[in-house]
Design a protein around this motif. Structure first.
Motif, PDB file in Angstrom:
ATOM      1  N   GLU A   3       0.813  -1.213   0.000  1.00  0.00           N
ATOM      2  CA  GLU A   3       0.000   0.000   0.000  1.00  0.00           C
ATOM      3  C   GLU A   3       0.854   1.275   0.000  1.00  0.00           C
ATOM      4  O   GLU A   3       0.543   2.240  -0.691  1.00  0.00           O
ATOM      5  CB  GLU A   3      -0.927  -0.014   1.213  1.00  0.00           C
ATOM      6  CG  GLU A   3      -1.987   1.058   1.162  1.00  0.00           C
ATOM      7  CD  GLU A   3      -2.998   0.920   2.274  1.00  0.00           C
ATOM      8  OE1 GLU A   3      -3.166   1.904   3.014  1.00  0.00           O
ATOM      9  OE2 GLU A   3      -3.611  -0.159   2.402  1.00  0.00           O
ATOM     10  N   LYS A   4       1.939   1.252   0.759  1.00  0.00           N
ATOM     11  CA  LYS A   4       2.807   2.431   0.849  1.00  0.00           C
ATOM     12  C   LYS A   4       3.444   2.759  -0.507  1.00  0.00           C
ATOM     13  O   LYS A   4       3.502   3.916  -0.919  1.00  0.00           O
ATOM     14  CB  LYS A   4       3.893   2.183   1.893  1.00  0.00           C
ATOM     15  CG  LYS A   4       4.691   3.386   2.259  1.00  0.00           C
ATOM     16  CD  LYS A   4       5.630   3.078   3.415  1.00  0.00           C
ATOM     17  CE  LYS A   4       6.379   4.305   3.835  1.00  0.00           C
ATOM     18  NZ  LYS A   4       7.244   4.066   4.984  1.00  0.00           N
ATOM     19  N   SER A  53      -8.602  10.024  -8.713  1.00  0.00           N
ATOM     20  CA  SER A  53      -8.455   9.547  -7.340  1.00  0.00           C
ATOM     21  C   SER A  53      -7.881   8.136  -7.277  1.00  0.00           C
ATOM     22  O   SER A  53      -8.241   7.277  -8.076  1.00  0.00           O
ATOM     23  CB  SER A  53      -9.807   9.581  -6.624  1.00  0.00           C
ATOM     24  OG  SER A  53     -10.731   8.738  -7.270  1.00  0.00           O
ATOM     25  N   PRO A  54      -7.007   7.916  -6.325  1.00  0.00           N
ATOM     26  CA  PRO A  54      -6.474   6.569  -6.113  1.00  0.00           C
ATOM     27  C   PRO A  54      -7.537   5.687  -5.459  1.00  0.00           C
ATOM     28  O   PRO A  54      -8.314   6.165  -4.629  1.00  0.00           O
ATOM     29  CB  PRO A  54      -5.311   6.773  -5.143  1.00  0.00           C
ATOM     30  CG  PRO A  54      -5.076   8.233  -5.064  1.00  0.00           C
ATOM     31  CD  PRO A  54      -6.338   8.904  -5.481  1.00  0.00           C
ATOM     32  N   GLN A  59      -6.027  -0.950  -6.200  1.00  0.00           N
ATOM     33  CA  GLN A  59      -4.712  -0.477  -6.636  1.00  0.00           C
ATOM     34  C   GLN A  59      -4.788   0.080  -8.056  1.00  0.00           C
ATOM     35  O   GLN A  59      -4.055  -0.305  -8.956  1.00  0.00           O
ATOM     36  CB  GLN A  59      -3.640  -1.559  -6.500  1.00  0.00           C
ATOM     37  CG  GLN A  59      -3.325  -1.871  -5.059  1.00  0.00           C
ATOM     38  CD  GLN A  59      -1.953  -2.455  -4.847  1.00  0.00           C
ATOM     39  OE1 GLN A  59      -1.350  -3.026  -5.750  1.00  0.00           O
ATOM     40  NE2 GLN A  59      -1.458  -2.307  -3.641  1.00  0.00           N
ATOM     41  N   GLU A  60      -5.711   1.017  -8.196  1.00  0.00           N
ATOM     42  CA  GLU A  60      -5.926   1.685  -9.477  1.00  0.00           C
ATOM     43  C   GLU A  60      -6.080   3.186  -9.253  1.00  0.00           C
ATOM     44  O   GLU A  60      -6.405   3.625  -8.155  1.00  0.00           O
ATOM     45  CB  GLU A  60      -7.204   1.162 -10.147  1.00  0.00           C
ATOM     46  CG  GLU A  60      -7.143  -0.289 -10.526  1.00  0.00           C
ATOM     47  CD  GLU A  60      -8.447  -0.824 -11.077  1.00  0.00           C
ATOM     48  OE1 GLU A  60      -8.419  -1.912 -11.644  1.00  0.00           O
ATOM     49  OE2 GLU A  60      -9.517  -0.170 -10.932  1.00  0.00           O
ATOM     50  N   LEU A  74      -1.347   0.222 -12.701  1.00  0.00           N
ATOM     51  CA  LEU A  74       0.070   0.463 -12.934  1.00  0.00           C
ATOM     52  C   LEU A  74       0.732  -0.772 -13.539  1.00  0.00           C
ATOM     53  O   LEU A  74       0.623  -1.869 -13.022  1.00  0.00           O
ATOM     54  CB  LEU A  74       0.762   0.848 -11.625  1.00  0.00           C
ATOM     55  CG  LEU A  74       2.188   1.342 -11.737  1.00  0.00           C
ATOM     56  CD1 LEU A  74       2.261   2.587 -12.625  1.00  0.00           C
ATOM     57  CD2 LEU A  74       2.732   1.664 -10.362  1.00  0.00           C
ATOM     58  N   ASP A  75       1.393  -0.551 -14.666  1.00  0.00           N
ATOM     59  CA  ASP A  75       2.188  -1.574 -15.343  1.00  0.00           C
ATOM     60  C   ASP A  75       3.616  -1.058 -15.344  1.00  0.00           C
ATOM     61  O   ASP A  75       3.873   0.041 -15.837  1.00  0.00           O
ATOM     62  CB  ASP A  75       1.669  -1.767 -16.771  1.00  0.00           C
ATOM     63  CG  ASP A  75       2.474  -2.783 -17.549  1.00  0.00           C
ATOM     64  OD1 ASP A  75       3.696  -2.584 -17.725  1.00  0.00           O
ATOM     65  OD2 ASP A  75       1.881  -3.773 -18.009  1.00  0.00           O
ATOM     66  N   ASP A  76       4.539  -1.820 -14.785  1.00  0.00           N
ATOM     67  CA  ASP A  76       5.920  -1.345 -14.665  1.00  0.00           C
ATOM     68  C   ASP A  76       6.548  -0.977 -16.000  1.00  0.00           C
ATOM     69  O   ASP A  76       7.420  -0.116 -16.055  1.00  0.00           O
ATOM     70  CB  ASP A  76       6.784  -2.381 -13.951  1.00  0.00           C
ATOM     71  CG  ASP A  76       6.480  -2.426 -12.452  1.00  0.00           C
ATOM     72  OD1 ASP A  76       6.026  -1.402 -11.898  1.00  0.00           O
ATOM     73  OD2 ASP A  76       6.681  -3.487 -11.840  1.00  0.00           O
ATOM     74  N   ASN A  77       6.108  -1.598 -17.074  1.00  0.00           N
ATOM     75  CA  ASN A  77       6.683  -1.314 -18.399  1.00  0.00           C
ATOM     76  C   ASN A  77       5.984  -0.169 -19.124  1.00  0.00           C
ATOM     77  O   ASN A  77       6.597   0.518 -19.931  1.00  0.00           O
ATOM     78  CB  ASN A  77       6.636  -2.566 -19.280  1.00  0.00           C
ATOM     79  CG  ASN A  77       7.480  -3.684 -18.704  1.00  0.00           C
ATOM     80  OD1 ASN A  77       8.562  -3.450 -18.175  1.00  0.00           O
ATOM     81  ND2 ASN A  77       6.971  -4.899 -18.782  1.00  0.00           N
TER      82      ASN A  77
END
Length: 108
Positions: A3-4, A53-54, A59-60, A74-77
């Motif tokens: 979460e952080k 808004s988060p 986790q979007e 979130l996609d790291d790539n």
């Protein structure tokens, strides 16, 4: 993702959007924003609003606009990506602000 870490990544994205809005306003765009409790509220010249808004549980990042609601994961790539279309947050938000607020936002 913890979460952080998720909260930090959201804050980075929201700060980047704020900076782009400030730059557009400095160039004469009639747009304003307010950040409260981690939620970014963008106000267009006609009084309409766009909310970014988060959503911690999913986790979007969620975007609410006249044209609808959009969810970005979130996609790291690829960064923040629309869960339905694969479009980037930058692309979608730029298009929303162009249509709803007649603002040319530069998010990159």
């Amino acid at each position: 993702m913890e979460e952080k870490e998720f909260a930090a990544r959201c804050q980075q994205a929201l700060s980047r959007i704020e900076n782009a809005i400030e730059a557009a306003a400095d160039q004469g765009a009639d747009i304003d924003f307010e950040m409260q409790s981690g939620i970014l509220e963008i106000e267009c010249a006609d009084g309409s609003k766009i909310i970014v808004s988060p959503h911690m549980i999913a986790q979007e990042l969620w975007v609410a606009a006249r044209s609808g609601g959009f969810h970005f994961r979130l996609d790291d790539n690829q960064g923040w990506v629309d869960t339905r279309t694969g479009e980037s947050l930058d692309q979608r938000l730029t298009e929303i602000l162009k249509q709803q607020g007649q603002v040319a936002l530069k998010l990159s």
